[in-house]
Scaffold this motif. Structure first.
Motif, PDB file in Angstrom:
ATOM      1  N   LEU A 228       9.991   6.373  -4.912  1.00 22.68           N
ATOM      2  CA  LEU A 228      10.565   7.346  -5.845  1.00 22.68           C
ATOM      3  C   LEU A 228      10.704   6.762  -7.248  1.00 22.68           C
ATOM      4  CD1 LEU A 228      13.421   9.241  -3.964  1.00 22.68           C
ATOM      5  CD2 LEU A 228      11.234  10.121  -4.723  1.00 22.68           C
ATOM      6  N   LEU A 229      11.221   5.527  -7.322  1.00 22.31           N
ATOM      7  CA  LEU A 229      11.426   4.915  -8.629  1.00 22.31           C
ATOM      8  C   LEU A 229      10.103   4.693  -9.349  1.00 22.31           C
ATOM      9  CD1 LEU A 229      14.194   2.268  -7.778  1.00 22.31           C
ATOM     10  CD2 LEU A 229      14.483   4.567  -8.704  1.00 22.31           C
ATOM     11  N   LEU A 230       9.077   4.312  -8.606  1.00 20.87           N
ATOM     12  CA  LEU A 230       7.767   4.082  -9.215  1.00 20.87           C
ATOM     13  C   LEU A 230       7.136   5.391  -9.683  1.00 20.87           C
ATOM     14  CD1 LEU A 230       6.432   1.404  -6.698  1.00 20.87           C
ATOM     15  CD2 LEU A 230       6.860   1.036  -9.139  1.00 20.87           C
ATOM     16  N   GLY A 231       7.377   6.475  -8.942  1.00 27.07           N
ATOM     17  CA  GLY A 231       6.815   7.769  -9.313  1.00 27.07           C
ATOM     18  C   GLY A 231       7.451   8.377 -10.546  1.00 27.07           C
ATOM     19  N   ARG A 232       8.671   7.953 -10.877  1.00 28.71           N
ATOM     20  CA  ARG A 232       9.396   8.422 -12.054  1.00 28.71           C
ATOM     21  C   ARG A 232       9.377   9.945 -12.208  1.00 28.71           C
ATOM     22  NH1 ARG A 232       9.353   4.355 -17.200  1.00 28.71           N
ATOM     23  NH2 ARG A 232      10.015   2.501 -16.061  1.00 28.71           N
ATOM     24  N   PRO A 233       9.937  10.675 -11.253  1.00 25.10           N
ATOM     25  CA  PRO A 233      10.009  12.137 -11.404  1.00 25.10           C
ATOM     26  C   PRO A 233      10.950  12.514 -12.541  1.00 25.10           C
ATOM     27  CG  PRO A 233      11.299  11.415  -9.521  1.00 25.10           C
ATOM     28  CD  PRO A 233      10.560  10.208 -10.002  1.00 25.10           C
ATOM     29  N   ASN A 234      10.800  13.740 -13.058  1.00 25.15           N
ATOM     30  CA  ASN A 234      11.667  14.207 -14.141  1.00 25.15           C
ATOM     31  C   ASN A 234      13.120  14.356 -13.697  1.00 25.15           C
ATOM     32  OD1 ASN A 234       8.939  16.346 -14.781  1.00 25.15           O
ATOM     33  ND2 ASN A 234       9.410  14.522 -15.969  1.00 25.15           N
ATOM     34  N   LEU A 235      13.314  14.642 -12.406  1.00 30.15           N
ATOM     35  CA  LEU A 235      14.663  14.764 -11.852  1.00 30.15           C
ATOM     36  C   LEU A 235      14.728  13.952 -10.569  1.00 30.15           C
ATOM     37  CD1 LEU A 235      17.502  15.965 -11.797  1.00 30.15           C
ATOM     38  CD2 LEU A 235      16.575  17.977 -10.640  1.00 30.15           C
ATOM     39  N   LEU A 236      15.599  12.953 -10.564  1.00 30.23           N
ATOM     40  CA  LEU A 236      15.743  12.048  -9.429  1.00 30.23           C
ATOM     41  C   LEU A 236      17.028  12.388  -8.692  1.00 30.23           C
ATOM     42  CD1 LEU A 236      14.313   9.597  -8.160  1.00 30.23           C
ATOM     43  CD2 LEU A 236      15.637   8.128  -9.673  1.00 30.23           C
ATOM     44  N   LEU A 237      16.921  12.768  -7.410  1.00 28.48           N
ATOM     45  CA  LEU A 237      18.071  13.136  -6.586  1.00 28.48           C
ATOM     46  C   LEU A 237      18.273  12.056  -5.526  1.00 28.48           C
ATOM     47  CD1 LEU A 237      17.062  16.878  -6.018  1.00 28.48           C
ATOM     48  CD2 LEU A 237      18.570  15.979  -7.804  1.00 28.48           C
ATOM     49  N   LEU A 238      19.397  11.347  -5.588  1.00 28.58           N
ATOM     50  CA  LEU A 238      19.646  10.217  -4.703  1.00 28.58           C
ATOM     51  C   LEU A 238      20.923  10.456  -3.908  1.00 28.58           C
ATOM     52  CD1 LEU A 238      18.913   7.311  -7.238  1.00 28.58           C
ATOM     53  CD2 LEU A 238      17.318   8.412  -5.652  1.00 28.58           C
ATOM     54  N   ASP A 239      20.798  10.517  -2.589  1.00 33.02           N
ATOM     55  CA  ASP A 239      21.946  10.716  -1.699  1.00 33.02           C
ATOM     56  C   ASP A 239      22.302   9.384  -1.054  1.00 33.02           C
ATOM     57  OD1 ASP A 239      23.944  11.771  -0.188  1.00 33.02           O
ATOM     58  OD2 ASP A 239      22.725  13.246   0.865  1.00 33.02           O
ATOM     59  N   GLU A 240      23.370   8.772  -1.535  1.00 29.90           N
ATOM     60  CA  GLU A 240      23.821   7.460  -1.065  1.00 29.90           C
ATOM     61  C   GLU A 240      22.702   6.417  -1.145  1.00 29.90           C
ATOM     62  OE1 GLU A 240      26.742   6.540  -0.517  1.00 29.90           O
ATOM     63  OE2 GLU A 240      27.879   8.380  -0.182  1.00 29.90           O
ATOM     64  N   PRO A 241      22.158   6.140  -2.323  1.00 35.18           N
ATOM     65  CA  PRO A 241      21.043   5.188  -2.424  1.00 35.18           C
ATOM     66  C   PRO A 241      21.437   3.751  -2.138  1.00 35.18           C
ATOM     67  CG  PRO A 241      21.813   5.800  -4.611  1.00 35.18           C
ATOM     68  CD  PRO A 241      22.547   6.677  -3.639  1.00 35.18           C
ATOM     69  N   THR A 242      22.737   3.413  -2.217  1.00 30.96           N
ATOM     70  CA  THR A 242      23.163   2.024  -2.029  1.00 30.96           C
ATOM     71  C   THR A 242      23.537   1.702  -0.583  1.00 30.96           C
ATOM     72  OG1 THR A 242      25.456   2.591  -2.602  1.00 30.96           O
ATOM     73  CG2 THR A 242      24.009   1.923  -4.392  1.00 30.96           C
ATOM     74  N   ASN A 243      23.412   2.670   0.330  1.00 29.65           N
ATOM     75  CA  ASN A 243      23.842   2.447   1.713  1.00 29.65           C
ATOM     76  C   ASN A 243      23.175   1.235   2.346  1.00 29.65           C
ATOM     77  OD1 ASN A 243      25.781   4.355   2.043  1.00 29.65           O
ATOM     78  ND2 ASN A 243      24.569   5.748   3.301  1.00 29.65           N
ATOM     79  N   HIS A 244      21.901   1.004   2.033  1.00 26.68           N
ATOM     80  CA  HIS A 244      21.145  -0.046   2.710  1.00 26.68           C
ATOM     81  C   HIS A 244      20.805  -1.206   1.779  1.00 26.68           C
ATOM     82  CE1 HIS A 244      20.723   2.824   5.988  1.00 26.68           C
ATOM     83  NE2 HIS A 244      20.308   3.716   5.107  1.00 26.68           N
ATOM     84  N   LEU A 245      21.532  -1.318   0.660  1.00 27.89           N
ATOM     85  CA  LEU A 245      21.228  -2.366  -0.312  1.00 27.89           C
ATOM     86  C   LEU A 245      22.301  -3.440  -0.309  1.00 27.89           C
ATOM     87  CD1 LEU A 245      20.095  -0.245  -3.416  1.00 27.89           C
ATOM     88  CD2 LEU A 245      18.699  -1.146  -1.553  1.00 27.89           C
TER      89      LEU A 245
ATOM     90  N   GLU B  94       0.828  -1.205   0.000  1.00 24.99           N
ATOM     91  CA  GLU B  94       0.000   0.000   0.000  1.00 24.99           C
ATOM     92  C   GLU B  94       0.866   1.260   0.000  1.00 24.99           C
ATOM     93  OE1 GLU B  94      -3.843  -1.818   2.476  1.00 24.99           O
ATOM     94  OE2 GLU B  94      -2.265  -0.669   3.495  1.00 24.99           O
ATOM     95  N   GLU B  95       1.966   1.223   0.764  1.00 25.77           N
ATOM     96  CA  GLU B  95       2.855   2.388   0.822  1.00 25.77           C
ATOM     97  C   GLU B  95       3.502   2.629  -0.541  1.00 25.77           C
ATOM     98  OE1 GLU B  95       3.924   5.626   2.481  1.00 25.77           O
ATOM     99  OE2 GLU B  95       3.203   4.124   3.916  1.00 25.77           O
ATOM    100  N   ALA B  96       3.956   1.561  -1.186  1.00 24.39           N
ATOM    101  CA  ALA B  96       4.555   1.715  -2.515  1.00 24.39           C
ATOM    102  C   ALA B  96       3.518   2.180  -3.531  1.00 24.39           C
ATOM    103  CB  ALA B  96       5.187   0.395  -2.961  1.00 24.39           C
ATOM    104  N   SER B  97       2.272   1.738  -3.359  1.00 23.48           N
ATOM    105  CA  SER B  97       1.203   2.128  -4.290  1.00 23.48           C
ATOM    106  C   SER B  97       0.922   3.621  -4.236  1.00 23.48           C
ATOM    107  CB  SER B  97      -0.087   1.356  -3.980  1.00 23.48           C
ATOM    108  OG  SER B  97       0.117  -0.034  -4.064  1.00 23.48           O
ATOM    109  N   ALA B  98       1.307   4.273  -3.140  1.00 22.97           N
ATOM    110  CA  ALA B  98       1.052   5.710  -3.013  1.00 22.97           C
ATOM    111  C   ALA B  98       1.756   6.516  -4.094  1.00 22.97           C
ATOM    112  CB  ALA B  98       1.493   6.194  -1.631  1.00 22.97           C
ATOM    113  N   ALA B  99       2.765   5.916  -4.764  1.00 22.88           N
ATOM    114  CA  ALA B  99       3.431   6.600  -5.872  1.00 22.88           C
ATOM    115  C   ALA B  99       2.474   6.805  -7.046  1.00 22.88           C
ATOM    116  CB  ALA B  99       4.651   5.800  -6.327  1.00 22.88           C
TER     117      ALA B  99
END
Length: 661
Positions: free
Chosen positions: A175-192, A83-88
């Motif tokens: 964020l990825l599902l929402g596909r904004p025109n400009l994606l700003l990612l600060d250390e996106p791999t920290n928790h992957l 449900e949270e992801a669907s909010a995109a």
């Protein structure tokens, strides 16, 4: 797409950006790099509209949508993960809800004008829903969630039951599902983990809009970005290409800048000398005034402070026996969750192993059992002869004594002969000046991690177990650690989500998951190839969940006679496998010897060049410059000596491991 115009930003007397003009176009993927504290996160927050500039402006086109992922601090509650992801797709959810409402009203409304109006509205909503791929919405959500590591059973769990790392994964999914025109990612791999990072690399490489990201993962930057923007000395400098190309171009630019700075300093010194010499001579007054005005017009060239690249050699330690660790029949469970059953694992001297697998598969559990910090529920752990083990846990930073200073933390437990190297090691991990007198208890999380890694490097060992040593390390600190581990002569077992780190170090991959541990010889790239081509690979199962054991029955004599050739074939296969393993180990050893020989050759070339300078007439006239060259020459000679000692040790090892020995 977005443009900075004469942008200025400062905090107190510290200026981060000074009259910066910069722009990014549609579909560009930009990696934002720079030293810690340069202002990368501040710039992202200004682009996202969360912080204001002191001067200048940011020009955004009408209708631009921006998505920003901070390093941490996001939390979700009140809804399930799905449900949270669907909010995109809130606009699609609203349209679908209205369509369902109209369907209900149509069933209750007779055919009249109102009925026709509802049909027209329903048709309009349906067209919009179809054009926005609303019918594939659930599939898109599930694909992204699975790509970021969520399992099917996680979809219905409340979001608040997940840890902070998984909360950030959920925020990234939205964020990825929402596909904004400009994606700003600060250390996106920290928790992957590695699997999720690999998936994200592919997703961002195909992303249809612009991306700006900050990351300390070199491999991730190489795989994703097409341009690097370096934030340094209050300016933004663009470099076309990925991170590896950026490093080459930046180093070449810095060399040119340092040379220009040197020439400028020499020219300024020459002019000042003329002014000081003839200041009080009337016949030279006009020339003196001319040169004073010239000095006033000089704009000093700024050069970024040169980061000292330290070369570190581990303290000496006696060689362990051939067998380092042996696990036989180990089992481990936490309540109803069985992590391992009948785990068998053999680790030999010189192995360089990377444990990989999704988060929660049991990698850290296995590391704790290997180190002896956690006892198995069943089975036997045998440690080899003369094994001196050093274990770096995920929470190693929390184990530091908060009452000790940074310097005291490294002195405690370090061999006496390593004490002179402590300052050098601290500098390599960004501790300089008065930083070394800070108490460990007041350091940030990243600083504590850097200190814990530095402490680990100073302790003698012949077996290293490292569980996520690169967390919170910047790229330069990772390079210091990587260089040290590449030259480490003992046995190495690592868990790391940094692809570049694993690729450079590991010669054997063990995949953990589903109660199994499957061993793949070779690098991480070889492992991925074998995963994609299972028919072409022959992994060795190092540990598996115990199969149901059939009742043993004595076979008839004829069966025994038939089994004998099969047993011979099995024995030959095992012998061939052992020979292949020994050959791979020897090839790895020879590769390390060749790398050392190349490094020795480079250092000896540098020594010869310095000796040629030292032989020039008048070399000792300038004591300051000559002292610098002499010190450099002495340091290189010491380094060559250390490398030669490592080379000799590896040569002895290679001779001992030779097939005819």
């Amino acid at each position: 797409m977005i443009q900075l115009t004469e942008l200025t930003k400062s905090f107190g007397d510290r200026v981060l950006l000074d009259r910066v003009t910069w722009q990014i176009g549609d579909r560009e993927r930009v990696g934002l790099c720079g030293p810690n504290g340069a202002g990368k996160t501040t710039l992202l927050r200004m682009l996202a509209g969360l912080d204001e500039a002191d001067a200048g402006g940011i020009v955004r086109p009408t209708g631009l949508t921006i998505g920003y992922l901070p390093q941490d601090g996001l939390a979700h509650a009140g809804r399930t993960v799905f449900e949270e992801a669907s909010a995109a797709f809130q606009h699609l959810l609203d349209a679908r809800a209205e369509m369902h409402d109209i369907e209900q009203r149509l069933s209750e409304t007779p055919s009249n004008g109102a009925h026709d109006a509802l049909l027209a509205r329903y048709s309009q909503l349906q067209d919009r829903f179809r054009l926005d791929d609303g019918y594939s919405m659930d599939l898109r959500i599930a694909t992204v969630l699975r790509g970021l590591g969520f399992r099917q059973e996680d979809f219905t769990r409340p979001a608040e039951t997940f840890s902070g790392g998984w909360q950030m994964r959920l925020a990234l999914a939205k964020l990825l599902l929402g596909r904004p025109n400009l994606l700003l990612l600060d250390e996106p791999t920290n928790h992957l983990d590695l699997e999720a990072r690999n998936w994200l690399e592919g997703y961002l490489s195909a992303y249809p809009h612009a991306v700006i990201l900050v990351s300390h993962d070199r491999y991730f930057l190489d795989a994703v970005v097409t341009r690097i923007t370096d934030l340094n000395l209050r300016r933004l400098t663009d470099y076309v290409g990925n991170y590896s190309k950026y490093v080459e171009s930046r180093d070449a630019m810095l060399d040119r800048l340092r040379q220009a700075k040197k020439e400028q300093d020499e020219e300024v010194a020459r002019i000042r000398m003329f002014v000081d010499r003839f200041r009080y001579q009337a016949t030279k007054a006009a020339q003196v005034q001319s040169r004073i005005k010239l000095l006033e017009k000089v704009v000093p060239i700024e050069v970024p402070p040169e980061r000292k690249r330290i070369h570190f050699t581990f303290p000496t330690c006696a060689k362990s026996g051939r067998t380092v660790l042996e696990l036989n029949g180990l089992a481990k469970a936490y309540g109803p969750l069985a992590v391992f059953r009948e785990l068998d694992l053999h680790i030999e001297r010189g192995d360089r192993i990377a444990l990989v697998g999704p988060n929660g598969a049991g990698k850290s559990t296995l590391m704790r059992m290997l180190s002896g910090e956690e006892a198995p529920d069943a089975g036997v752990r045998e440690i080899g002869h003369q094994v001196v083990m050093e274990y770096f846990a995920q929470d190693e930073a929390t184990r530091l004594n908060p009452a000790l200073t940074v310097y005291e933390t490294l002195v405690a437990g370090s061999p006496h002969d390593m004490v002179p190297a402590i300052r050098t090691i601290l500098g390599g991990f960004l501790f300089s000046g008065d930083d070394v007198y800070k108490k460990a208890g007041v350091l940030s999380g990243g600083e504590r991690t850097r200190l814990a890694v530095a402490r680990m490097l100073l302790r003698p060992s012949n077996t290293l177990l490292l569980d996520e040593p690169t967390n919170h390390l910047d790229l330069d600190s990772k390079d210091v650690l990587l260089d040290a581990l590449e030259d480490y002569g003992g046995t190495l077992i690592i868990v790391s989500h940094d692809r570049y780190f694993v690729e450079r170090l590991a010669t054997r991959i063990i995949e953990i998951g589903d109660g199994r541990a499957v061993s793949y010889p070779g690098t991480y790239a070889d492992f991925l190839w074998r995963k994609e081509h299972p028919q072409g690979s022959s992994p060795t199962v190092a540990a598996t969940a115990a199969p149901a054991r059939p009742e043993k029955r004595r076979p008839p004599a004829t069966a025994v006679q038939q089994a004998a050739p099969a047993q011979d074939r099995d024995a030959r296969k095992q012998a061939d496998a052992a020979r292949r393993k020994a050959q791979r180990a020897r090839e790895g050893l020879l590769k390390r010897i060749a790398e050392l020989e190349a490094r020795i050759s480079d250092r000896e070339t540098a020594v010869k060049a310095l000796e040629a300078d030292m032989a020039q007439p008048g070399f000792y006239d300038d004591r300051h410059d000559s002292r610098e060259i002499i010190n450099r020459h002495q340091a290189l000679m010491w380094e060559v000596g250390d490398l030669m000692a490592q080379w000799e040790a590896l040569q002895e090892h290679a001779a001992a491991e030779a097939p005819d020995s």
